[in-house]
Design a protein around this motif. Structure first.
Motif, mmCIF file in Angstrom:
data_model
loop_
_atom_site.group_PDB
_atom_site.id
_atom_site.type_symbol
_atom_site.label_atom_id
_atom_site.label_comp_id
_atom_site.label_asym_id
_atom_site.label_seq_id
_atom_site.Cartn_x
_atom_site.Cartn_y
_atom_site.Cartn_z
ATOM 1 N N LYS A 143 1.006 -1.311 0.224
ATOM 2 C CA LYS A 143 -0.340 0.063 0.026
ATOM 3 C C LYS A 143 0.347 1.481 0.165
ATOM 4 O O LYS A 143 1.013 2.027 -0.615
ATOM 5 C CB LYS A 143 -1.012 0.426 1.128
ATOM 6 C CG LYS A 143 -1.962 -0.596 1.174
ATOM 7 C CD LYS A 143 -2.605 -0.797 2.243
ATOM 8 C CE LYS A 143 -3.541 -2.183 2.404
ATOM 9 N NZ LYS A 143 -4.117 -2.415 4.169
ATOM 10 N N GLU A 144 1.747 1.273 0.565
ATOM 11 C CA GLU A 144 2.310 2.291 0.909
ATOM 12 C C GLU A 144 3.877 2.430 -0.817
ATOM 13 O O GLU A 144 3.759 3.456 -0.987
ATOM 14 C CB GLU A 144 3.836 2.316 1.663
ATOM 15 C CG GLU A 144 5.230 3.085 1.506
ATOM 16 C CD GLU A 144 4.631 4.055 2.965
ATOM 17 O OE1 GLU A 144 4.639 4.966 3.418
ATOM 18 O OE2 GLU A 144 3.234 3.415 4.163
ATOM 19 N N LEU A 145 4.365 1.469 -1.434
ATOM 20 C CA LEU A 145 4.288 1.775 -2.434
ATOM 21 C C LEU A 145 3.525 2.139 -3.793
ATOM 22 O O LEU A 145 3.953 3.425 -3.897
ATOM 23 C CB LEU A 145 5.122 0.396 -2.812
ATOM 24 C CG LEU A 145 4.997 0.579 -4.622
ATOM 25 C CD1 LEU A 145 6.414 0.794 -4.756
ATOM 26 C CD2 LEU A 145 4.966 -1.187 -4.845
ATOM 27 N N LEU A 146 2.308 1.767 -3.633
ATOM 28 C CA LEU A 146 1.246 2.132 -4.832
ATOM 29 C C LEU A 146 1.163 3.694 -3.858
ATOM 30 O O LEU A 146 1.577 4.219 -5.047
ATOM 31 C CB LEU A 146 -0.053 1.582 -4.328
ATOM 32 C CG LEU A 146 0.160 -0.089 -4.539
ATOM 33 C CD1 LEU A 146 -1.510 -0.467 -4.460
ATOM 34 C CD2 LEU A 146 0.701 0.335 -6.857
ATOM 35 N N VAL A 147 0.987 4.095 -3.237
ATOM 36 C CA VAL A 147 0.612 5.444 -2.984
ATOM 37 C C VAL A 147 2.361 6.562 -3.074
ATOM 38 O O VAL A 147 1.753 7.691 -3.720
ATOM 39 C CB VAL A 147 0.654 6.154 -1.235
ATOM 40 C CG1 VAL A 147 0.545 6.922 -0.893
ATOM 41 C CG2 VAL A 147 -0.918 5.149 -0.565
ATOM 42 N N LEU A 148 2.834 6.053 -3.420
ATOM 43 C CA LEU A 148 4.655 6.557 -2.968
ATOM 44 C C LEU A 148 4.622 6.646 -4.377
ATOM 45 O O LEU A 148 5.551 8.353 -4.996
ATOM 46 C CB LEU A 148 5.523 5.934 -2.614
ATOM 47 C CG LEU A 148 5.799 6.424 -1.407
ATOM 48 C CD1 LEU A 148 6.897 5.426 -0.318
ATOM 49 C CD2 LEU A 148 5.222 7.743 -0.665
ATOM 50 N N ILE A 149 4.537 6.261 -5.239
ATOM 51 C CA ILE A 149 4.504 6.143 -6.493
ATOM 52 C C ILE A 149 3.777 6.766 -7.594
ATOM 53 O O ILE A 149 3.426 7.244 -8.499
ATOM 54 C CB ILE A 149 4.998 4.395 -7.715
ATOM 55 C CG1 ILE A 149 5.646 3.521 -6.782
ATOM 56 C CG2 ILE A 149 4.778 4.294 -8.567
ATOM 57 C CD1 ILE A 149 6.483 2.498 -6.896
ATOM 58 N N GLY A 150 2.165 6.470 -7.192
ATOM 59 C CA GLY A 150 0.856 7.436 -7.299
ATOM 60 C C GLY A 150 1.595 8.912 -7.266
ATOM 61 O O GLY A 150 1.119 9.779 -8.876
ATOM 62 N N ILE A 151 1.657 9.372 -6.110
ATOM 63 C CA ILE A 151 1.630 10.362 -6.343
ATOM 64 C C ILE A 151 3.109 11.209 -6.650
ATOM 65 O O ILE A 151 3.056 12.009 -7.620
ATOM 66 C CB ILE A 151 2.473 10.732 -4.737
ATOM 67 C CG1 ILE A 151 1.559 10.589 -3.258
ATOM 68 C CG2 ILE A 151 2.605 12.091 -4.180
ATOM 69 C CD1 ILE A 151 1.632 10.419 -2.113
ATOM 70 N N ALA A 152 4.375 9.988 -7.007
ATOM 71 C CA ALA A 152 5.540 10.553 -8.089
ATOM 72 C C ALA A 152 4.612 10.472 -9.623
ATOM 73 O O ALA A 152 5.215 11.807 -10.126
ATOM 74 C CB ALA A 152 6.379 9.184 -7.706
ATOM 75 N N PHE A 153 4.033 10.118 -10.030
ATOM 76 C CA PHE A 153 3.781 9.903 -11.884
ATOM 77 C C PHE A 153 2.630 10.981 -11.893
ATOM 78 O O PHE A 153 2.960 11.721 -12.743
ATOM 79 C CB PHE A 153 2.824 8.290 -11.178
ATOM 80 C CG PHE A 153 1.588 8.272 -12.805
ATOM 81 C CD1 PHE A 153 3.248 7.978 -14.399
ATOM 82 C CD2 PHE A 153 1.150 9.130 -13.037
ATOM 83 C CE1 PHE A 153 2.530 8.510 -15.459
ATOM 84 C CE2 PHE A 153 0.544 8.725 -14.394
ATOM 85 C CZ PHE A 153 1.210 8.530 -15.467
ATOM 86 N N LEU A 154 2.139 10.924 -10.604
ATOM 87 C CA LEU A 154 1.002 12.430 -10.339
ATOM 88 C C LEU A 154 1.798 14.253 -11.440
ATOM 89 O O LEU A 154 1.415 14.738 -11.868
ATOM 90 C CB LEU A 154 0.178 12.853 -9.230
ATOM 91 C CG LEU A 154 -1.080 11.573 -9.260
ATOM 92 C CD1 LEU A 154 -1.889 12.088 -8.346
ATOM 93 C CD2 LEU A 154 -1.735 11.859 -10.851
ATOM 94 N N LEU A 155 3.292 13.847 -10.648
ATOM 95 C CA LEU A 155 3.901 14.963 -10.683
ATOM 96 C C LEU A 155 5.215 14.992 -11.577
ATOM 97 O O LEU A 155 5.264 15.611 -12.408
ATOM 98 C CB LEU A 155 4.965 15.445 -9.277
ATOM 99 C CG LEU A 155 4.124 15.207 -8.069
ATOM 100 C CD1 LEU A 155 5.518 14.892 -7.198
ATOM 101 C CD2 LEU A 155 3.660 16.693 -7.980
#
Length: 808
Positions: A735-747
């Motif tokens: 879950k932690e991984l998905l959230v962090l990579i998702g935020i990075a992708f949005l940027l």
């Protein structure tokens, strides 16, 4: 005290070997990549700076404005230099150069016969004053008089060794020796000089007296202001106290005085030598000039790689902090102050950075010696000679130590001894988890931007390969023609047609997409336009359209019997400039032509790309003129072995007609892709360094998961005792991984879109930025991240809960 710090640092690094190795390895990768990239940038910025007159050297260029086109050109009219010297003698010294690069050179052997060689670069014609402007170290000869006589020539050391076997320094034996250029021009050597350095914009190795160019170049018109070759450049050495603006101020008067009013507007310009290497639109010397983006991209990637390596260090160090929290508490109880602890931890960071930097020096040196294919030249670090790079290396050591060491040092040194010794070190550090998450997001932001850039460049390169250029490019062999004697061409054409697999043979000035174009003008009387339209004129034979599969829209092909240049076939773009819409309406019309008089339009063909995909399609006019046949082409079908046999038979036929010339050929499809060598290098650069960024980013992710695992050790133990499965525990980390990579992708997505849209804007024909590029980027990053997280979290999920709970 320093000795104690050093010993303690070594013990701590040794005690935590895995973290130490990961830190050193990550930093070494980031620093070595950055050093390579910075070295490339430093080298590119050093071009021509070795010249004594560097700050006073310029090149004249011009802008040609016609009703349909504005072009920037480096080629200058031959009389320009003498006219400028006559009109403005107090401003400085103009010097003409004519670079022909690749040609055949011949020397006599001991039996008196001529031995032929193919010289790939460096052949040029220059004025006598050339050596006043450009520095060469003279081994033998007089720079003042070496090029004062017709057909005299100065040769470089490498060519003296190659062609005359002088390896003992006796270059005086070369003086007076004869050479032949393309079997047409016999020259004699009057001097030997050192080769130009790697960072020279002018790669001249054989410099021949300028006026001799007329004997080998049919288009050379010594007194014509209306004819220009892109190879003819004029350089200028400004006199002392003469500014660039003073020179620019007189150029409008030159245009007004010497360019006829009936011609398209020509604006003479001045280019500083310092700018020449970074304005590729003017360059013709083997396309060695680089766009400014070529320097910006390596600097940005180098900085980002160092930042990602520093982030790794921070994440791993803070993950390790829990293990060292009791050490900090005890040292504080025993009287240790915060400054001493900061110094200790910064010292450990410095030690790791120095070790990583030393390793990176070796890795960078190894990488640079094997990068010639990628960047076009080989480099070496040479830290002691390159002060700029030495300062960069020292700056990296200091910068990385501060960036990577300050945060962990202050975090560890501010721990409260009472809380730590009561086993609350974890809670003391837990408040910094968001900081570490932010750092990982930044890492994956960089990684995903590089992945997006890589995927876009790959797509654009595939677009280059697959784009319909309007003519056939596969299964065509082209070869130069040393002469265009009709009897020889007829014999070759008939002979080649008998070879198995050959579908067609054609002779022309050049292939459809070639750097060799005849630029001229045309007009159409009913338009009553002021000025003529610029067009690309192509000299062809009656087989050209069929061989290249160029579609005829109306009328007929050039007649086999048109020997007077009275017929022409025109492209759709030329048709539009004539104000006509229906191709049939152009048949029989007469156009004014700047290329050998008026022409009668007999056909209209479909547009094709006569330039690479960076530029618009030019209006094209084709005529038949056997005197301008300089290239042959053969279209064939067959397997690889059959193609090899065809080339052998082609060489035999060609050599029978031209026994004194070395045979050379090119596959048209490969030649076309050479136009995109810089893009191919950018792609390789992105692939290598985006891979490094992802790998280093995964190390950072490993550090974050390690920190989380250390924090959640007892929680995991309790969950397992209460019946939690391995998959449920793995979900805590995923879950932690998905959230962090998702935020990075949005940027990363908007940033990657902006950067690549800007890069693609440099191409007239380009791909669109589709959604799948961004989807592939995040999918690839998620996959790599999941593998990295899984490796560390699986170990935590399968650990024995007894080990984590027995101390409670």
């Amino acid at each position: 005290m320093l000795k104690n710090y050093f010993i303690t640092a070594l013990r701590n690094l040794s005690r935590n070997r895995s973290f130490t190795i990961i830190n050193i390895f990550g930093l070494a990768l980031g620093i070595s990549a950055a050093l390579v990239l910075f070295k490339i940038v430093i080298f590119e910025k050093s071009f021509d700076t070795y010249l004594t007159n560097y700050d006073h050297l310029y090149r004249f260029t011009k802008k040609v404005i016609s009703p349909n086109l504005v072009e920037q050109e480096a080629g200058m009219q031959n009389p320009f230099a003498e006219a400028f010297k006559t009109d403005y003698p107090d401003l400085g010294t103009p010097v003409r150069t004519f670079y022909i690069g690749e040609n055949q050179l011949s020397v006599q052997n001991i039996t008196g016969d001529w031995t032929h060689y193919e010289q790939r670069d460096g052949i040029s014609f220059v004025d006598e004053e050339f050596f006043k402007l450009f520095d060469y170290e003279w081994k033998v000869g007089d720079p003042e008089t070496a090029l004062s006589k017709p057909k005299s020539a100065v040769i470089s050391i490498s060519l003296a060794e190659k062609y005359f076997g002088v390896t003992d320094g006796g270059y005086d034996r070369v003086l007076g020796k004869e050479m032949k250029l393309n079997n047409d021009l016999t020259i004699f050597i009057t001097g030997v000089v050192t080769d130009p350095p790697k960072n020279a914009s002018l790669p001249f190795k054989l410099m021949i007296e300028y006026e001799s160019v007329a004997e080998i170049f049919d288009f050379f018109q010594p007194d014509s202001w209306g004819s220009t070759s892109s190879n003819a450049h004029v350089y200028f050495l400004a006199n002392e106290n003469v500014t660039a603006q003073q020179i620019r101020d007189v150029l409008p008067a030159m245009s007004e005085k010497y360019m006829p009013e009936t011609e398209n507007e020509t604006v003479f310009q001045l280019q500083a030598l310092a700018d020449m290497h970074f304005q590729p639109e003017y360059n013709v010397y083997g396309n060695s000039a680089k766009s400014p983006d070529f320097l910006t991209v390596p600097i940005a990637i180098g900085v980002f790689l160092i930042l990602t390596a520093c982030i790794n260090f921070v994440n791993l160090s803070t993950a390790l902090a829990i293990k060292r929290s009791k050490e900090v508490g005890i040292r504080k109880v025993l009287g240790g102050v915060r400054n001493q602890l900061v110094f200790q931890f910064m010292g450990e960071t410095f030690l790791i950075t120095v070790i990583a930097t030393l390793i990176s020096l070796g890795v960078a040196e190894l990488a640079m010696t094997n990068m010639e294919e990628l960047i076009g030249y080989s480099l070496s670090l040479e830290l002691m000679k390159d002060i700029s790079l030495l300062l960069v290396a020292l700056g990296v050591v200091v910068g990385v130590t501060l960036l990577a060491g300050l945060y962990p040092s202050f975090i560890l040194s501010r721990l409260k001894p009472v809380a730590v010794l009561r086993s609350k070190g974890q809670s003391s550090l837990s408040g910094n988890i968001n900081t570490r998450r932010g750092l990982v997001v930044f890492q994956f932001l960089i990684s995903q931007v590089l992945v997006i850039c890589t995927l876009v460049v790959i797509s654009q390169m595939k677009f280059f390969e697959n784009k319909d250029l309007g003519f056939r490019k596969s299964s065509i062999i082209t070869f130069p023609l040393p002469s265009n004697e009709e009897a020889k061409l007829n014999f070759m054409g008939n002979e080649l047609q008998t070879f198995p697999g050959v579908e067609g043979v054609s002779f022309s000035f050049a292939s459809p997409l070639s750097d060799n174009n005849i630029g001229s003008t045309f007009g159409y009387a009913p338009l009553e336009t002021t000025g003529e339209f610029d067009a690309a004129f192509k000299v062809i034979d009656e087989n050209y359209l069929d061989l290249y599969d160029i579609k005829l829209l109306a009328g007929s092909d050039i007649s086999k019997f048109d020997t007077t240049l009275s017929e022409a076939i025109i492209s759709e773009q030329a048709l539009k400039l004539m104000g006509l819409e229906n191709p049939e309406d152009a048949i029989g019309e007469t156009i004014r032509s700047g290329f050998n008089g008026d022409k009668r339009v007999v056909g209209v063909f479909k547009d094709f790309h006569n330039k690479d995909l960076r530029d618009k399609v030019d209006p094209i006019i084709m005529v038949k003129y056997a005197g301008y046949y300089y290239e042959g082409a053969v279209r064939f079908e067959g397997s690889e072995s059959q193609t090899s046999n065809l080339v052998k038979k082609l060489e035999e036929t060609w050599t029978a007609q031209y026994p004194d010339t070395i045979f050379d050929y090119t596959l048209l499809s490969e030649k076309i892709m050479e136009n995109y060598e810089e893009e191919a290098r950018v792609l390789t650069l992105f692939q290598i360094f985006s891979g490094l960024a992802i790998f280093i980013g995964c190390l950072g992710l490993y550090g974050l998961v390690s920190f989380m695992a250390n924090q959640k050790t007892k929680e995991i133990g309790i969950r397992k005792v209460l019946g939690a499965s391995v998959n449920q525990i793995l979900n805590l980390f995923s879950k932690e991984l998905l959230v962090l990579i998702g935020i990075a992708f949005l940027l990363a997505a908007p940033l990657g879109y902006y950067l690549m849209n800007d890069w693609l804007s440099g191409f007239e024909f380009r791909i669109g930025l589709s959604v799948w590029v961004f989807a592939a980027a995040i999918g690839f990053t998620l996959l790599i991240g999941a593998i990295t997280t899984g490796l560390r979290s699986f170990r935590a999920a399968t650990s024995n809960p007894v080990d984590s709970l027995r101390s409670e």
